[in-house]
Every structure is written in C-alpha cells, then in structure tokens.
Design an enzyme around this catalytic site. Structure first.
Site, PDB file in Angstrom:
ATOM      1  N   HIS A  30      80.475 -27.490   2.603  1.00  0.00           N
ATOM      2  CA  HIS A  30      80.938 -28.082   1.610  1.00  0.00           C
ATOM      3  C   HIS A  30      79.879 -29.030   0.975  1.00  0.00           C
ATOM      4  O   HIS A  30      80.426 -29.869   0.796  1.00  0.00           O
ATOM      5  CB  HIS A  30      82.323 -28.869   2.198  1.00  0.00           C
ATOM      6  CG  HIS A  30      83.186 -28.163   2.245  1.00  0.00           C
ATOM      7  ND1 HIS A  30      83.577 -27.363   3.224  1.00  0.00           N
ATOM      8  CD2 HIS A  30      84.550 -28.127   1.355  1.00  0.00           C
ATOM      9  CE1 HIS A  30      84.897 -26.623   3.016  1.00  0.00           C
ATOM     10  NE2 HIS A  30      85.269 -27.241   1.687  1.00  0.00           N
ATOM     11  N   GLU A  56      89.943 -18.873  -6.324  1.00  0.00           N
ATOM     12  CA  GLU A  56      88.958 -19.075  -7.047  1.00  0.00           C
ATOM     13  C   GLU A  56      88.506 -17.936  -7.882  1.00  0.00           C
ATOM     14  O   GLU A  56      88.447 -18.110  -9.110  1.00  0.00           O
ATOM     15  CB  GLU A  56      87.766 -19.870  -6.321  1.00  0.00           C
ATOM     16  CG  GLU A  56      87.856 -21.253  -5.773  1.00  0.00           C
ATOM     17  CD  GLU A  56      88.891 -20.976  -4.381  1.00  0.00           C
ATOM     18  OE1 GLU A  56      88.977 -20.155  -3.878  1.00  0.00           O
ATOM     19  OE2 GLU A  56      89.173 -22.359  -3.908  1.00  0.00           O
TER      20      GLU A  56
END
Lengths: 327, 324
Positions: free
Chosen positions: B129, B60
């Site tokens: 998450h 990322e």
C-alpha cells in the site's frame, strides 16, 4: 417462423462468412496475412442468428475470434480483408489485424486479444444505455474459456447489480485453444453459471441459426424491456484449429466429423428448399455471387497501399503534444 | 485567492465539471455514501445523486473496464481507484484496453476517461500500500499521466483531464490530501505538458513531482543556507512531458538533480537524466544526480520506511555532491 426473405438473409450472411474465411485461410497460406488468425468457420449460426435480432444502433462487443461478428454486423468485406492484409484501407487502417476488428459506425466495438477482457467493457456499454435511459442494449460475445477469467465474473456481477441491458453470449465450442472445457471449468454447462449472479441462463443449439435467432429475439425483448442482463450459451464447433497454426491434435477426428454433419449452412439450405423459398439452383447462384464478392475483397486488399510510414505515429491520442512520438 | 486543501480542490474540480457536463460521472469504491477514503469525493453524492456518483464493488479491473465501455458510448467517466496500489489489479484493463484501443482501432473512437488514484508511501502502510509506480504507466504508450503537487495544480489539471478526449491517469498523493495552498477564484484549466517553476534559482535545477516537490523545496532552503540557489521544477504531467521546460532550466543552471519517490531502475527519473545528457551534454558542469526509493518492497517499521523512501536530506546530499 421467420419470413422467407429474412431466412434468405441469414443464409446469405452465413455463407458470406464461410466463403470469406476460406479466402482468409488461403491468403494466410500465401503469407499475405500474418499474426494470429482465428477462423470462425463452423460457428456462423451464432453470430448471424444473434446479431440479426438486434437494432442497428445496439452495441456489439467481441472477443478475438471476431471475423464472423464483424461481417454479421454488416461490416464491409473489403475493409475487413484489407485489415487482415495490413493495408491502409483496412477498417482499422491496418493497425488492428485479425483480433482487433472494430467498426464504430456500426456500433461494433471490436475484438480484444485478452480472453474475458471485453466483459466489463460490455457492462460499461450497458451502463451508458441506462445512464442515458435510451432504448439500446448490448450484446457481448466470448468463448467458453472466458468464463473462467476473473473479469468475466466481475462483469456479470456489475451487470446484474446495476440491472444493465447486456446479453452475454458464450460460444461454447468446447475448447480453450487445446484444453477441453471439462479440464478448465468447474461447471461445463456454462449457462448455469448465470445462476451465480441471479440472472437467467439459456442454452441454444449454436449450429441452428433459426433457433439462435428465435431465442435471441425473446431475450432481446426481455432485456430491452428492462429485465436486466442474461446469459446465453450457444453450443457450437469450430471446424479449424484454434488459430491458423493449430493442427488440432487434441481432438478426435470422429468428433470433428460428427459436428461437421451438423453444419448450419446446409441445414438452413434444406429448410429453404423444403419450404419452397429457394431452389438448389438459386442457392448455387447465390454462392457464386458471394464467391465473387469474396474474390473482390481479396483483390481490393491485395491492390490497396501499405500504410504510409507516418501512420505509425497517428491515432494514439485525440490531441497530440510535442513529446509524443513523431517522425 | 482562497486557501484550500488538496482534497478540497479535487472536489471543486469534479463538482464544477459535473455541473458543466452531464456526461461526466464518478465511480469507485466508497466514493459515494462514505465520501471517499481520503474525502476526495465528499459531498458529491449529495449534490449529484447515485446515478452520477456510483459506489462500486471492490473490483478494480471491472471498474476500469466499465469506464472503458461507458467512454466508448460517449460518456466521460472519472473512475477512482482507492489507491494506485490497486491499479496493479486493473493493469490489463488500463494498459491492454484503455490505453491501446484508440490506436489499434485506427483512431475510430476517443476514450475520455480520467482514472484518479492516490499513490505514495510514508504512512507505514507496508509493502502493498505504498507504491509510487507512475513510471510503469509512462513506460506504456497511449495514456496520459498527470501528477499534481499543489491544490491549485490539482484543481486546474483535474479539470483539464476530465475535458481531455484521451485516457488520463491522474495520480494524487496520500500525504498531500490535507496540504494547503492558494487556489484561484476564477476558472483555471492548466494545460498538459507545461512544467512549473515552483522556486526559481540559478545554480542547480531540481526536477521533482508530486510529494517530492515539497521535499525539493525544503532541500532548496537548506541549500540556500549553503549558498546554493536551487531551482525547483515540477513537470506536473509526465506524459505529455515538457522536455523544453526542463532543458531550458538545466541549460541555465548547468546542474541537475532528479528526485522521485518511485524505485530507481528504469524510471521516469532515469529517462529524464538520460535525455538531459543526450541533449545538454556540453552544457552540463556535472553528471545528472538522482534521488529515488531504495529498491525493496516498502517496509512497515517507521525507521526502515523512512530509510527506504527519499526525502529532502537525500536531495541535499545529492545536490552537494554535484555542486562543488
């Protein structure tokens, strides 16, 4: 062998960096420059040899020790010094300082203060070259310390995966601040890290501007021809501490003296004189000319105005909204 | 006006902007062949090819870093972070590089980057998450934060984001992707910094964004049954922020609940409450009430997760407390 005129140009650039950095140290001592200031003295051959192998519109991106690369890219010494003095006339209007010199007109995308932070960005510049199918390449400078950061590995992986035209140049000066490379890297021969990504790795003597230039020319040709990225390790030495506040107690004086004997500037001076391209007198004259240029830059910075108070609110966004900070 | 789902509106926005401007390209994990984990890039690789819809490694920070470099060179990257949770991995590239570079280089360049990422909890994905961390980015100068709640807003704001010359974090919500709404046929570019009244009302203003807008609309219905006419105001962009829009509404209703899915302390909701009280102290009939997540890592167990995340009932309770 380079033409004598080009050798003289390299000499002039190295000397300019050396003399400018001496004035930076002096001005820092006088309290005119603040913050972190990382000098490039000792490493001049790397920036000068490497950048001189590029075209004007190739991209260059850098780490925080960015003074040498800025000047080698042809950046204005006055705007450079004014930036360090935090003046309105600085290249970044006084908002960047030592670690964030950028000169976008010269495709020099400047310094980042985060070790390794510029590596994926270099790959992104390379992506733009491929995306547009233009003839440009990217040169990315960083130190040995960066090669242990996560994003360094991400950047090299991306570059090879997508065959991006990026030359990664590690200036291995053997110390990440005060920690020796043998205490921080599983592989002290940095150029071998290239093999982990299937790209070629080169090692050059970073104290010899002609060798740096010769190897970079070869690599530039390959990369521009579509061969994909490459890693060059230039072994060099910074004569001063990591920054102006570092007395360098972690290094042996004998080691420092050894490296000072390898100084790239007298080395090239000898080549120039031996080759009959210059005389001691002509090089002294050049030195005086560059000293005057450095003095002029300091004077310009000194006399330049501070940024106007409203500058605080400017330059963050291209388009401003009422909720943005304002006077 | 056709009805479409939130993710379909996003696809339309990207496709239209990519047809219009060759310099726009997408990159992210599983966005190409796979079509996006939330289908938000479905079909785009088929139309635009792998040069402009790029599958990336799971890296990322690298993804955002490459976007910064590409934008420096004049392209308009639209990187997708598979979820907002992974923005935490990319934080240095987002905050230290993308958001600061224009300012620290004295305005020498623009960085037209739109980072798309879905946030939010509610589907039992556990602590790592389920983040609603838009406040972190609003707290950091140099980045726009856009957070649409409906398909029409998603489309109009994504088009504006892609055309913007600045760095934009475009926050979607996992639980909104399949939600439906009317989306205008004609091209609409929704400007930044304009709040939208999702439900007009006279007795109380509920300020909410993203999925909490829908919780607020449910709450408003329940409050209506109690005889309280609530206005639901969606700022749509958190940076820039439509302070005038919020102040105008609250000055009219004289009461306000701020509802967000993120954690309570030092949040956008806290900032809104503080500024309303600074600006409208004498107009208020009650203190500004707040609804936010319980400050624990989001638990997995369904009942615990439901208790941790705020919902319409929490908004009703908060409203009733200040509506007396």
């Amino acid at each position: 062998m380079l033409q004598s005129r080009e050798m003289l140009r390299l000499y002039r650039q190295m000397l300019l960096i050396r003399r400018m950095e001496e004035r930076v140290a002096e001005s820092y001592g006088e309290g005119k420059i603040g913050g972190f200031t990382h000098l490039y003295i000792g490493q001049e051959a790397v920036a000068v040899g490497a950048i001189s192998a590029l075209n004007f519109d190739d991209y260059v991106i850098d780490t925080y020790r960015d003074h040498g690369h800025f000047l080698a890219r042809g950046g204005d010494p006055k705007k450079f010094m004014a930036e360090l003095f935090g003046k309105q006339t600085g290249i970044c209007k006084g908002k960047g300082g030592s670690m964030h010199m950028a000169d976008v007109e010269r495709y020099f995308f400047g310094g980042t203060g985060i070790v390794g932070g510029s590596i994926p960005i270099a790959a992104g510049l390379g992506l733009a070259c491929n995306y547009r199918e233009d003839d440009r390449i990217v040169m990315s400078f960083f130190g040995d310390g960066a090669t242990n950061q996560g994003v360094w590995h991400e950047g090299l992986n991306f570059a090879k995966l997508w065959n991006l035209p990026v030359i990664f140049i590690c200036e291995n000066n053997f110390y990440g601040i005060g920690t020796g490379v043998q205490f921080s890297s599983s592989l002290t021969e940095v150029h071998k890290k290239a093999s982990g990504y299937g790209m070629p790795g080169y090692r050059v003597n970073g104290m010899d501007v002609l060798e740096v230039r010769r190897v970079c020319e070869e690599v530039v040709k390959l990369v521009r021809g579509g061969a994909g990225p490459a890693l060059i390790e230039a072994r060099c030495y910074r004569y001063q501490g990591h920054s102006m506040t570092d007395p360098g107690r972690y290094r042996a004086r004998a080691e420092e003296e050894l490296w000072r004997k390898r100084d790239p500037i007298p080395r090239l001076a000898k080549d120039l004189i031996d080759g009959g391209f210059a005389t001691e007198e002509s090089l002294l004259e050049l030195d005086r000319e560059i000293e005057a240029l450095a003095e002029e830059a300091v004077q310009y910075a000194d006399e330049s105005p501070d940024p106007a108070p409203e500058a605080l609110y400017e330059d963050m966004f291209a388009v401003r909204y009422p909720s943005d900070p304002h006077a | 006006m056709p009805e479409m789902r939130y993710y379909e509106a996003l696809i339309e926005a990207m496709a239209e902007e990519m047809r219009r401007d060759e310099s726009v390209f997408l990159m992210g994990e599983d966005i190409g062949l796979f079509g996006g984990t939330f289908r938000a890039t479905e079909g785009l690789m088929a139309e635009f090819g792998s040069r402009r819809v790029r599958d990336t490694p799971i890296a990322e920070a690298g993804i955002v870093g490459l976007a910064v470099g590409a934008a420096m060179a004049g392209l308009r990257p639209v990187p997708e972070l598979m979820t907002m949770n992974f923005a935490i991995v990319a934080m240095d590239q987002i905050i230290n590089h993308a958001a600061k570079m224009r300012y620290m280089f004295g305005g020498q360049l623009n960085l037209p980057i739109t980072i798309r990422a879905p946030g939010g909890g509610g589907t039992q994905k556990g602590a790592q998450h389920s983040h609603s961390i838009e406040s972190w980015f609003v707290n950091s100068p140099g980045i726009r934060v856009v957070i649409p709640s409906t398909p029409a807003d998603a489309k109009g704001l994504l088009k504006t984001s892609i055309r913007s010359e600045d760095v934009v974090l475009f926050v979607e919500h996992e639980m909104l992707y399949s939600s439906k709404g009317q989306v205008p046929d004609e091209e609409v570019l929704i400007p930044f910094g304009r709040a939208d009244i999702k439900r007009p009302g006279t007795d109380l203003t509920i300020v909410a964004w993203s999925k909490m807008v829908h919780e607020a609309l449910h709450a408003a219905e329940a409050l209506a049954a109690e005889g309280i006419d609530a206005e639901v105001l969606d700022p749509r962009t958190l940076d820039p922020f439509d302070w005038d829009g919020v102040f105008e509404s609250v000055a009219r209703t004289r009461r306000c609940v701020v509802a967000e899915e993120g954690w309570r302390s030092v949040s956008v909701g806290a900032e809104i409450a503080a500024r309303i009280q600074e600006t409208l102290f004498h107009e208020l009939d009650a203190p500004v009430a707040r609804v936010a997540a319980v400050e624990v890592p989001t638990p997995y167990a369904r009942k615990l997760e439901q208790k941790a995340l705020p919902n319409a009932d929490d908004i009703v309770r908060a409203a009733l407390k200040i509506a007396v």
